[in-house]
Design a protein around this motif. Structure first.
Motif, PDB file in Angstrom:
ATOM      1  N   UNK A 189     -14.482   6.884   2.379  1.00  0.00           N
ATOM      2  CA  UNK A 189     -14.415   5.910   1.295  1.00  0.00           C
ATOM      3  C   UNK A 189     -14.259   6.524   0.088  1.00  0.00           C
ATOM      4  N   UNK A 190     -12.872   7.091  -0.057  1.00  0.00           N
ATOM      5  CA  UNK A 190     -12.290   7.758  -1.331  1.00  0.00           C
ATOM      6  C   UNK A 190     -11.200   6.899  -1.642  1.00  0.00           C
ATOM      7  N   UNK A 191     -10.776   5.829  -0.908  1.00  0.00           N
ATOM      8  CA  UNK A 191      -9.506   4.902  -1.407  1.00  0.00           C
ATOM      9  C   UNK A 191      -9.896   3.612  -0.848  1.00  0.00           C
ATOM     10  N   UNK A 192      -9.189   2.595  -1.463  1.00  0.00           N
ATOM     11  CA  UNK A 192      -9.281   1.259  -1.105  1.00  0.00           C
ATOM     12  C   UNK A 192      -8.104   0.936  -0.280  1.00  0.00           C
ATOM     13  N   UNK A 193      -7.845   0.069   0.737  1.00  0.00           N
ATOM     14  CA  UNK A 193      -6.525  -0.478   1.216  1.00  0.00           C
ATOM     15  C   UNK A 193      -5.778  -1.317   0.185  1.00  0.00           C
ATOM     16  N   UNK A 194      -4.555  -1.326   0.287  1.00  0.00           N
ATOM     17  CA  UNK A 194      -3.628  -2.413  -0.571  1.00  0.00           C
ATOM     18  C   UNK A 194      -2.677  -2.736   0.280  1.00  0.00           C
ATOM     19  N   UNK A 195      -1.901  -3.740  -0.178  1.00  0.00           N
ATOM     20  CA  UNK A 195      -0.793  -4.465   0.846  1.00  0.00           C
ATOM     21  C   UNK A 195       0.044  -3.330   1.177  1.00  0.00           C
ATOM     22  N   UNK A 196       0.882  -3.416   2.196  1.00  0.00           N
ATOM     23  CA  UNK A 196       1.777  -2.301   2.865  1.00  0.00           C
ATOM     24  C   UNK A 196       3.140  -2.360   1.912  1.00  0.00           C
ATOM     25  N   UNK A 197       3.387  -1.676   1.249  1.00  0.00           N
ATOM     26  CA  UNK A 197       4.677  -1.883   0.375  1.00  0.00           C
ATOM     27  C   UNK A 197       6.012  -1.691   1.168  1.00  0.00           C
ATOM     28  N   UNK A 198       6.702  -2.857   0.740  1.00  0.00           N
ATOM     29  CA  UNK A 198       8.188  -2.591   1.294  1.00  0.00           C
ATOM     30  C   UNK A 198       8.282  -3.104   2.893  1.00  0.00           C
ATOM     31  N   UNK A 199       7.274  -3.650   3.194  1.00  0.00           N
ATOM     32  CA  UNK A 199       7.324  -4.382   4.835  1.00  0.00           C
ATOM     33  C   UNK A 199       6.933  -5.805   4.831  1.00  0.00           C
ATOM     34  N   UNK A 200       7.805  -6.637   5.591  1.00  0.00           N
ATOM     35  CA  UNK A 200       7.535  -7.985   5.775  1.00  0.00           C
ATOM     36  C   UNK A 200       5.983  -8.315   6.116  1.00  0.00           C
ATOM     37  N   UNK A 201       5.147  -9.080   5.271  1.00  0.00           N
ATOM     38  CA  UNK A 201       3.928  -9.493   5.851  1.00  0.00           C
ATOM     39  C   UNK A 201       3.720 -10.077   7.119  1.00  0.00           C
ATOM     40  N   UNK A 202       4.793 -10.791   7.620  1.00  0.00           N
ATOM     41  CA  UNK A 202       4.654 -11.383   8.774  1.00  0.00           C
ATOM     42  C   UNK A 202       5.328 -10.485   9.890  1.00  0.00           C
ATOM     43  N   UNK A 203       5.638  -9.324   9.657  1.00  0.00           N
ATOM     44  CA  UNK A 203       6.106  -8.559  10.583  1.00  0.00           C
ATOM     45  C   UNK A 203       5.101  -7.646  11.320  1.00  0.00           C
ATOM     46  N   UNK A 204       5.603  -7.279  12.585  1.00  0.00           N
ATOM     47  CA  UNK A 204       4.699  -6.611  13.489  1.00  0.00           C
ATOM     48  C   UNK A 204       4.033  -5.361  13.112  1.00  0.00           C
ATOM     49  N   UNK A 205       5.142  -4.506  12.388  1.00  0.00           N
ATOM     50  CA  UNK A 205       4.838  -3.325  11.659  1.00  0.00           C
ATOM     51  C   UNK A 205       3.615  -3.543  10.661  1.00  0.00           C
ATOM     52  N   UNK A 206       3.764  -4.602   9.889  1.00  0.00           N
ATOM     53  CA  UNK A 206       2.784  -4.824   8.809  1.00  0.00           C
ATOM     54  C   UNK A 206       1.459  -4.877   9.213  1.00  0.00           C
ATOM     55  N   UNK A 207       1.358  -5.819  10.312  1.00  0.00           N
ATOM     56  CA  UNK A 207      -0.084  -6.199  10.842  1.00  0.00           C
ATOM     57  C   UNK A 207      -0.646  -4.955  11.583  1.00  0.00           C
ATOM     58  N   UNK A 208       0.419  -4.013  12.291  1.00  0.00           N
ATOM     59  CA  UNK A 208      -0.389  -2.866  12.927  1.00  0.00           C
ATOM     60  C   UNK A 208      -0.991  -1.881  11.974  1.00  0.00           C
ATOM     61  N   UNK A 209       0.128  -1.664  10.789  1.00  0.00           N
ATOM     62  CA  UNK A 209      -0.571  -0.902   9.880  1.00  0.00           C
ATOM     63  C   UNK A 209      -2.032  -1.263   9.032  1.00  0.00           C
ATOM     64  N   UNK A 210      -1.747  -2.700   8.785  1.00  0.00           N
ATOM     65  CA  UNK A 210      -3.024  -3.201   8.191  1.00  0.00           C
ATOM     66  C   UNK A 210      -4.148  -3.028   9.007  1.00  0.00           C
ATOM     67  N   UNK A 211      -3.991  -3.385  10.261  1.00  0.00           N
ATOM     68  CA  UNK A 211      -5.280  -3.306  11.243  1.00  0.00           C
ATOM     69  C   UNK A 211      -5.746  -1.966  11.292  1.00  0.00           C
ATOM     70  N   UNK A 212      -5.008  -0.989  11.297  1.00  0.00           N
ATOM     71  CA  UNK A 212      -5.314   0.545  11.474  1.00  0.00           C
ATOM     72  C   UNK A 212      -6.037   0.920  10.097  1.00  0.00           C
ATOM     73  N   UNK A 213      -5.500   0.580   9.009  1.00  0.00           N
ATOM     74  CA  UNK A 213      -5.968   1.193   8.054  1.00  0.00           C
ATOM     75  C   UNK A 213      -7.474   0.259   7.328  1.00  0.00           C
ATOM     76  N   UNK A 214      -7.320  -1.002   7.599  1.00  0.00           N
ATOM     77  CA  UNK A 214      -8.517  -1.658   7.412  1.00  0.00           C
ATOM     78  C   UNK A 214      -9.661  -1.396   8.298  1.00  0.00           C
ATOM     79  N   UNK A 215      -9.494  -1.075   9.522  1.00  0.00           N
ATOM     80  CA  UNK A 215     -10.515  -0.443  10.304  1.00  0.00           C
ATOM     81  C   UNK A 215     -11.186   0.716   9.906  1.00  0.00           C
ATOM     82  N   UNK A 216     -10.160   1.696   9.110  1.00  0.00           N
ATOM     83  CA  UNK A 216     -10.818   2.827   8.663  1.00  0.00           C
ATOM     84  C   UNK A 216     -11.760   2.614   7.606  1.00  0.00           C
ATOM     85  N   UNK A 217     -11.326   1.518   6.683  1.00  0.00           N
ATOM     86  CA  UNK A 217     -12.114   1.297   5.594  1.00  0.00           C
ATOM     87  C   UNK A 217     -13.570   0.687   5.992  1.00  0.00           C
TER      88      UNK A 217
END
Length: 257
Positions: A189-217
Motif C-alpha cells: 500500500x505504499x504506491x498506486x498503479x499507473x498506466x504502463x509507460x511506452x507499451x501499447x494499451x492493446x498489447x498482450x504485454x500491457x495487459x499482463x503487466x496491468x493484471x499483475x500490478x493491479x492484483x498486488x494493489x
C-alpha cells in the motif's frame, strides 16, 4: 588390324592405371606432409586455433553486446527493449525520479578487458523508474531501507523514455526465488498503479503487466494497508468532533477568556 587396336587399348588402360596409382600416392603424400607439419609445429597450431576461437567469441560478444557496460538508456539497443531483456545492476541511490542503478555486464575472463569501452572512467548509473507504479513518500522511504547501496538487482526492460528506463525491478532472495519490487511496494500500500509507460494499451504485454500490478494493489486495499488504511472508530469520532463548528467556536471563546 584388330590386334593393333587391342594393343593400343591395353597400353591406354595401363597408362590410366599408372596415373591413378600416381594420384593415389600423391594424396597420401599431401596428407602426410600436413600431418608432419602439424606434429612439428603443434604449439603454433594450438595458438592459431585458440586465436581463432577468441576472435570468434569477441565478434559474437560485440554483435550481441554481451559484455558491454551501459551507462545511459540511449546506449541500450532497441532489440533489448523489444525483447524485454533483463540486465543485472548495482543500486547507487534512491531519488525522487526513481532508482539510480549501475549496470553490471557479463564478465568473460581475458575477453572483457579487451572490449571494455570505459576502462578507468567513472561509471554513470542508469536512471530506472518502477514501471506502472506511482510512489508515495512512504514508498520512497521503504525503498531506501530495503534497497541499500551496492545491492544487486535485476532490471527487466519494458520501455525507454528519453533517458529513463521503465523496468520491472527484482531483488534476489536465494538461489531460486526473487522478489519483484514493483509488486511488493503495491502490495504494502505504499504506491498506486499507473498506466504502463511506452507499451501499447492493446498489447498482450500491457495487459499482463496491468493484471499483475493491479492484483498486488487490490491485496493492499483489501487488507487496509498504507494508502488504504482506514481510521478506527475512535479516530473518526475524534476527527468529526474537532471539525464540528460548535466545538471550534467554544475553543475560540475559551482562548479569549
Amino acid at each position: 588390324m584388330p590386334e593393333t587396336v587391342k594393343e593400343t587399348e591395353t597400353e591406354k588402360g595401363r597408362g590410366d592405371r599408372q596415373q591413378r596409382h600416381q594420384g593415389s600416392q600423391s594424396s597420401p603424400n599431401v596428407v602426410s606432409l600436413i600431418s608432419q607439419f602439424a606434429d612439428d609445429n603443434l604449439t603454433l597450431v594450438r595458438n592459431i586455433s585458440t586465436g581463432l576461437a577468441v576472435a570468434g567469441v569477441i565478434l559474437i560478444a560485440r554483435s550481441i553486446k554481451l559484455i558491454t557496460k551501459f551507462q545511459a538508456a540511449s546506449e541500450i539497443p532497441a532489440r533489448f527493449i523489444e525483447k524485454n531483456v533483463s540486465l543485472r545492476g548495482k543500486v547507487h541511490s534512491i531519488t525522487d525520479k526513481g532508482l539510480e542503478v549501475e549496470h553490471i555486464p557479463i564478465h568473460l575472463p581475458v575477453i572483457s578487458p579487451l572490449l571494455t569501452k570505459h576502462s578507468g572512467v567513472c561509471s554513470s548509473p542508469l536512471l530506472v523508474h518502477l514501471v506502472g507504479v506511482e510512489m508515495t513518500p512512504e514508498g520512497k522511504e521503504w525503498l531506501q531501507k530495503n534497497l541499500l547501496p551496492a545491492q544487486t538487482v535485476w532490471l527487466k526492460l519494458i520501455s525507454r523514455e528519453d533517458d529513463i528506463l521503465h523496468c520491472l525491478v527484482s531483488q534476489s532472495r536465494g538461489l531460486l526465488w526473487s522478489c519483484c519490487i514493483n509488486e511488493n511496494i503495491l502490495r504494502l500500500g505504499l504506491a498506486r498503479t499507473t498506466p504502463i509507460t511506452g507499451v501499447q494499451p492493446d498489447s498482450r504485454l500491457y495487459w499482463q503487466l496491468h493484471r499483475r500490478l493491479h492484483r498486488a494493489e487490490v491485496k493492499a486495499e483489501r487488507k487496509g494497508l498504507g494508502l488504504w488504511k482506514e481510521d478506527s472508530l475512535w479516530e473518526r469520532a475524534s476527527k468529526s468532533i474537532r471539525d464540528n463548528a460548535l466545538v471550534r467556536l467554544m475553543r475560540r471563546l475559551f482562548k479569549r477568556t
